[in-house]
Every structure is written in structure tokens, then in C-alpha cells.
Design a protein around this motif. Structure first.
Motif: not given
Ligand code: GLV
Length: 324
Positions: A74-75, A99, A237, A297
Motif C-alpha cells: 500500500a502507499v 496507484l 483514509r 503494487m
Molecule cells: C490504500 O489505501 C493504500 O494506502 O495504498
């Protein structure tokens, strides 16, 4: 090298691990692992690919200080105590950049859906309410020439700004710690204070990380300062907005509508009143959920593990200071 992966991930990352000769286990049961389960699994592995919101806090890191890497797929990494990992010299990886476009697409989709009450209209049809045509009913609003306010102009915010600038000639303003001269030049955008962002945005889209500073930024005081005709979008978030305050703001007409790909808590309860509001569109945290992006990812997460296997630095690292 043995890697534990907390969910089944896309094939490209798996292929990279296999090509590198790294063995791995994917947790495929469709339920959250408890932290104690995760700790006891990780005892038998050298590396972790963390997917979702695994709680990588001080307790976990202390118990699993043998891990050579935690590669977050995830980022965002608000689930990880990075300071503690740095103290323990555990490199933390993430998956930035790949992403951004997919997530901005979801922010754009939500903006459009809210502006035309699309999700609500869709649900109405299945309830049999598509009846007599009334020229003054079902009206939405248009976006052309309106002002987009970006809260957090990183890579994803940049992509959202690009979409809105080119599709609707929207005026772009942003609130960020640092100025972004490139975005200012590309979109004629202007950096503003948080108060100015609230007061001037017709669409306010959140693209910042969840941190102690941003947590709960969009509370009743913030919504009260926004235009009554404005749309609030959050694809970052859920913790960045206060959901009870958001409901009050919508019910009391402080803002016009909201589009959320992230909620607080997740998953959202099916009885949540937001799901039945005409000017609201909710999605189940699918910002990065395309074949292409999830493959990318998984690739970045695998690259981070492979780097450690080859005794190299992580290519996508959150805490580079561990190498100092
Ligand atoms: C998704 O929510 C992310 O943080 O990659």
C-alpha cells in the motif's frame, strides 16, 4: 529467505518472488489475522509482505524484531509504527506512485457521482421509482469552472487536479505543507491556508496521509466553514474525517454532498445513514483496485523483499534513515 504474505496478492509480485527463488506463504483465509496469530506466523519467516491494515505496532515489532523487512503493499503506512521499526533497524517498504492514477480515478468518479446523485438514482430504479418525468426533479449540479480544493497535494492529489483541470477547466487550489511549483505551473493552481481551502472549494478532495496532524481534520468546525453547495471527497483514509460530524454536516445542510472511498470504521456498517442519502456516494476502499495497479503494487512489494534477499537497499522505502 521465507516470506509471509498476509493476503493473496496479484500474480506479478508472486512471479518475481518465485523467479528469485524466495519461498513464501500467502494467508488465504478470508478473515483478518489477529495480531497474536500474525506474530506467531512471523516467528517462522524472515520477511513480511503486509496487505491491508495489519497492526505493525511496537508490540508486533518487538516480538518480530528478527524480520529483515516489512514490505507494505500500500502507499499508506499509518498502520505501522515506523519510528519503532527504525529503532530496530527494520526497513519498511511501501508502494508509492503506481496507484496514483487509479486512486484519482475513484476520487473523480465519486465527485461526478455525487454531483449527479448517481448512486442514489441507481438504487431508486431498483425500488421501482422511475416514473413520471419531472423537469425539475433529479437535478444535480455541474462542475465546469468550479473550484477544486486539494487537501494534500502529493502524487494522487496531482492526478486528481489534472483530471479536474483538463475535464472541467476547474480552478485548482491546494493546502499542503510544501508548495508545489510544478502543479502551480501546470494547473495555474494556488497554495492556500486550510481556512481558505474550506471557504473557497466547491469540491474538496482529501489526498493526504493519516497522521496525528491530519486525524479528524474534517470535523464539524471544518464542515461549518465550507460552502453549503460544496462536495467533500475522501479517498485517503477514513480517520481524516469525523464521520459523525460529516453526517450532521450533511443532515444540517452545511455541505451539499460527500463521496467516500474510505470510511471510519471500515467496513462501513450496512445500516449507516450515509448509504441512503441522495447526495452521498460510498465505495468500499477500492482506490487502487484495478488489475494493472494491484499487479504493480505486488511487484513493488516483491522488489522490496528481493532487495533484502540480495543484501541491497529497499528501492521503495519509508525509513531510509536506517541506512545512515
Ligand atoms: C490504500 O489505501 C493504500 O494506502 O495504498
Amino acid at each position: 529467505m521465507k516470506v509471509f504474505i498476509t493476503r493473496a496478492i496479484s500474480p506479478e509480485g508472486i512471479q518475481l518472488l518465485q523467479n528469485a527463488g524466495i519461498s513464501f506463504t500467502q494467508w488465504t483465509e478470508k478473515r483478518e489475522l489477529t495480531q497474536d496469530e500474525l506474530i506467531s506466523f512471523c516467528k517462522n519467516y524472515d520477511a513480511l509482505i503486509s496487505v491491508g491494515q495489519d497492526k505493525i505496532d511496537k508490540k508486533f515489532l518487538t516480538a518480530c524484531s528478527h524480520l529483515k523487512v516489512v514490505a507494505q503493499m500500500a502507499v499508506g503506512f499509518d498502520n505501522i509504527d515506523v519510528a519503532e521499526a527504525t529503532k530496530l533497524k527494520i526497513p519498511i517498504g511501501n508502494t508509492p506512485g503506481v496507484l496514483s492514477a487509479a486512486t484519482a480515478d475513484i476520487a473523480f468518479l465519486l465527485m461526478l457521482a455525487v454531483s449527479r446523485k448517481a448512486f442514489f438514482q441507481y438504487k431508486s430504479i431498483s425500488k421501482g421509482t422511475w416514473g413520471y418525468y419531472e423537469p425539475t426533479a433529479n437535478l444535480g449540479i455541474e462542475l465546469h469552472g468550479k473550484t477544486l480544493g486539494i487537501f494534500g497535494l502529493g502524487k494522487i492529489g496531482f492526478e486528481m487536479a489534472a483530471r479536474c483541470y483538463h475535464a472541467y477547466n476547474m480552478k485548482i487550489i491546494y493546502c499542503n505543507r510544501n508548495s508545489n511549483p510544478f502543479a502551480e505551473e501546470k494547473f495555474e493552481s494556488k497554495k492556500v491556508s486550510f481556512e481558505e481551502l474550506l471557504e473557497q472549494s466547491d469540491v474538496l478532495s482529501v489526498h493526504t496521509a493519516l497522521t496525528p496532524e491530519t486525524k479528524g481534520s474534517f470535523n464539524i468546525d471544518a464542515f461549518r466553514q465550507m460552502k453549503k453547495t460544496s462536495i467533500f471527497i475522501n479517498t485517503a483514509r477514513g480517520g481524516i474525517h469525523n464521520e459523525t460530524d460529516l453526517i450532521t454536516a450533511l443532515q444540517d445542510g452545511m455541505i451539499l454532498g460527500a463521496g467516500l472511498d474510505v470510511t471510519n470504521p471500515e467496513p462501513m456498517h450496512p445500516d449507516n445513514v450515509l448509504l441512503n442519502m441522495p447526495n452521498v456516494a460510498i465505495l468500499p476502499h477500492i482506490g487502487s483496485a484495478t488489475e494493472e495497479t494491484r499487479n504493480a503494487m505486488s511487484r513493488l512489494a516483491a522488489e522490496n523483499v528481493i532487495a533484502v534477499y540480495k543484501k541491497e537497499k529497499l528501492p521503495h522505502i519509508v525509513n531510509p534513515e536506517i541506512y545512515k
